[in-house]
Design a protein around this motif. Structure first.
Motif, PDB file in Angstrom:
ATOM      1  N   ARG A  24       3.523  -4.121   4.015  1.00 49.79           N
ATOM      2  CA  ARG A  24       4.136  -2.831   4.319  1.00 49.79           C
ATOM      3  C   ARG A  24       3.782  -2.389   5.740  1.00 49.79           C
ATOM      4  N   ASP A  25       2.541  -2.621   6.155  1.00 48.92           N
ATOM      5  CA  ASP A  25       2.144  -2.276   7.522  1.00 48.92           C
ATOM      6  C   ASP A  25       2.968  -3.078   8.533  1.00 48.92           C
ATOM      7  N   ARG A  28       6.485  -1.620   8.637  1.00 48.17           N
ATOM      8  CA  ARG A  28       6.461  -0.309   9.288  1.00 48.17           C
ATOM      9  C   ARG A  28       6.392  -0.451  10.815  1.00 48.17           C
ATOM     10  N   ASP A  41      12.669   0.740  -0.597  1.00 45.70           N
ATOM     11  CA  ASP A  41      11.297   0.240  -0.632  1.00 45.70           C
ATOM     12  C   ASP A  41      10.998  -0.544  -1.902  1.00 45.70           C
ATOM     13  N   GLU A  45      10.061  -4.471  -2.227  1.00 49.52           N
ATOM     14  CA  GLU A  45       8.740  -4.867  -2.718  1.00 49.52           C
ATOM     15  C   GLU A  45       8.852  -5.780  -3.935  1.00 49.52           C
ATOM     16  N   TYR A  48       9.595  -9.186  -2.658  1.00 56.10           N
ATOM     17  CA  TYR A  48       8.338  -9.741  -2.117  1.00 56.10           C
ATOM     18  C   TYR A  48       7.449 -10.248  -3.247  1.00 56.10           C
ATOM     19  N   TRP A  72      10.821  -8.950   5.019  1.00 55.90           N
ATOM     20  CA  TRP A  72      10.058  -8.903   3.771  1.00 55.90           C
ATOM     21  C   TRP A  72       9.898 -10.308   3.175  1.00 55.90           C
ATOM     22  N   LYS A 206       2.953   3.096  -7.685  1.00 52.64           N
ATOM     23  CA  LYS A 206       2.743   3.002  -6.249  1.00 52.64           C
ATOM     24  C   LYS A 206       1.837   4.121  -5.741  1.00 52.64           C
ATOM     25  N   LEU A 211       0.369   3.053  -2.339  1.00 47.19           N
ATOM     26  CA  LEU A 211       1.437   2.323  -1.664  1.00 47.19           C
ATOM     27  C   LEU A 211       2.700   3.183  -1.587  1.00 47.19           C
ATOM     28  N   LEU A 215       8.761   3.845   3.533  1.00 48.50           N
ATOM     29  CA  LEU A 215       9.095   3.057   4.713  1.00 48.50           C
ATOM     30  C   LEU A 215      10.520   3.335   5.165  1.00 48.50           C
TER      31      LEU A 215
END
Length: 246
Positions: A24-25, A28, A41, A45, A48, A72, A206, A211, A215
């Motif tokens: 995620r970082d 972003r 998001d 995810e 992923y 991703w 999340k 989390l 985003l």
């Protein structure tokens, strides 16, 4: 093979929490595309997490849009330490979405209409994501010509199905859902419109896992996820009825 359901996805969130936070970082920090991406998001995810779980040798993504979804996918392959991504689109993707330290040779992009590029597909697709034109014409093509070439139980994601509680007739979503029903195959969605309780459960999880910082500004998560049936029946030669929704 575990069923793709809320319990399974929740367990994957917990198992891969730290790596997901780092991914995620990375997302972003990417330059913001214009116009803004429509990828949600939660569905990003989930894709992923499924790649992390299945550790596919080859991921095929048809439709790169703004390349956020590509980023991703590449992050998941980097975190697995194995696997190649094969993307297909009529446009070029953004090369800066390659995660730091990842070998660029592990990503192959083919520009052009995938219907004329089937020889560019890898010999074994371990996971397939579809995010292209959402009209019925393209769904009829891949239901007839692409999915039958994959191995049974291949995990598949189809984006953009449930932007609303029901699918409009004759669209990609209506055709895919009709095909899944004919094959007695279920699907999972975290769509806020179609499955609000599932969406809220993952939102709460999340938050628990810290989390939850958004985003993107999109909050619909309309994708569906399923495993390819063992012996898929061909699509119906007739169009789905106007009221077909699942």
């Amino acid at each position: 093979m575990p069923t793709i359901d809320l319990d399974h996805i929740s367990a994957l969130y917990r198992t891969h929490r730290d790596d997901l936070a780092r991914a995620r970082d990375h997302i972003r920090a990417l330059p913001a595309p214009a116009p803004a991406p429509t990828l949600d998001d939660i569905e990003a995810e989930i894709t992923y997490l499924l790649i992390r779980h299945h550790t596919p040798d080859h991921v095929v993504r048809i439709g790169t849009t703004h390349s956020t979804a590509t980023a991703w996918t590449l992050a998941a392959l980097r975190d697995n330490g194995t696997g190649r991504l094969h993307t297909f689109d009529t446009h070029d993707p953004h090369p800066h979405h390659l995660p730091p330290g990842m070998d660029p040779d592990r990503w192959k992009h083919t520009k052009g209409d995938v219907r004329a590029k089937l020889t560019h597909l890898p010999p074994h697709t371990g996971l397939l994501t579809l995010d292209t034109a959402h009209g019925g014409w393209f769904a009829r093509w891949y239901l007839h010509h692409l999915l039958p070439t994959l191995r049974p139980h291949t995990p598949i994601a189809v984006h953009g199905v449930f932007r609303h509680p029901r699918t409009a007739p004759f669209t990609e979503g209506a055709l895919v859902l009709s095909w899944l029903a004919n094959n007695t195959t279920g699907y999972f969605t975290a769509s806020a419109a179609r499955a609000p309780h599932t969406h809220q459960a993952l939102t709460d999880l999340k938050t628990e896992l810290t989390l939850n910082t958004p985003l993107t500004t999109t909050r619909t998560d309309p994708a569906i996820f399923f495993h390819l049936p063992a012996r898929p029946a061909p699509p119906s030669p007739t169009r789905p009825r106007a009221h077909a929704t699942a």
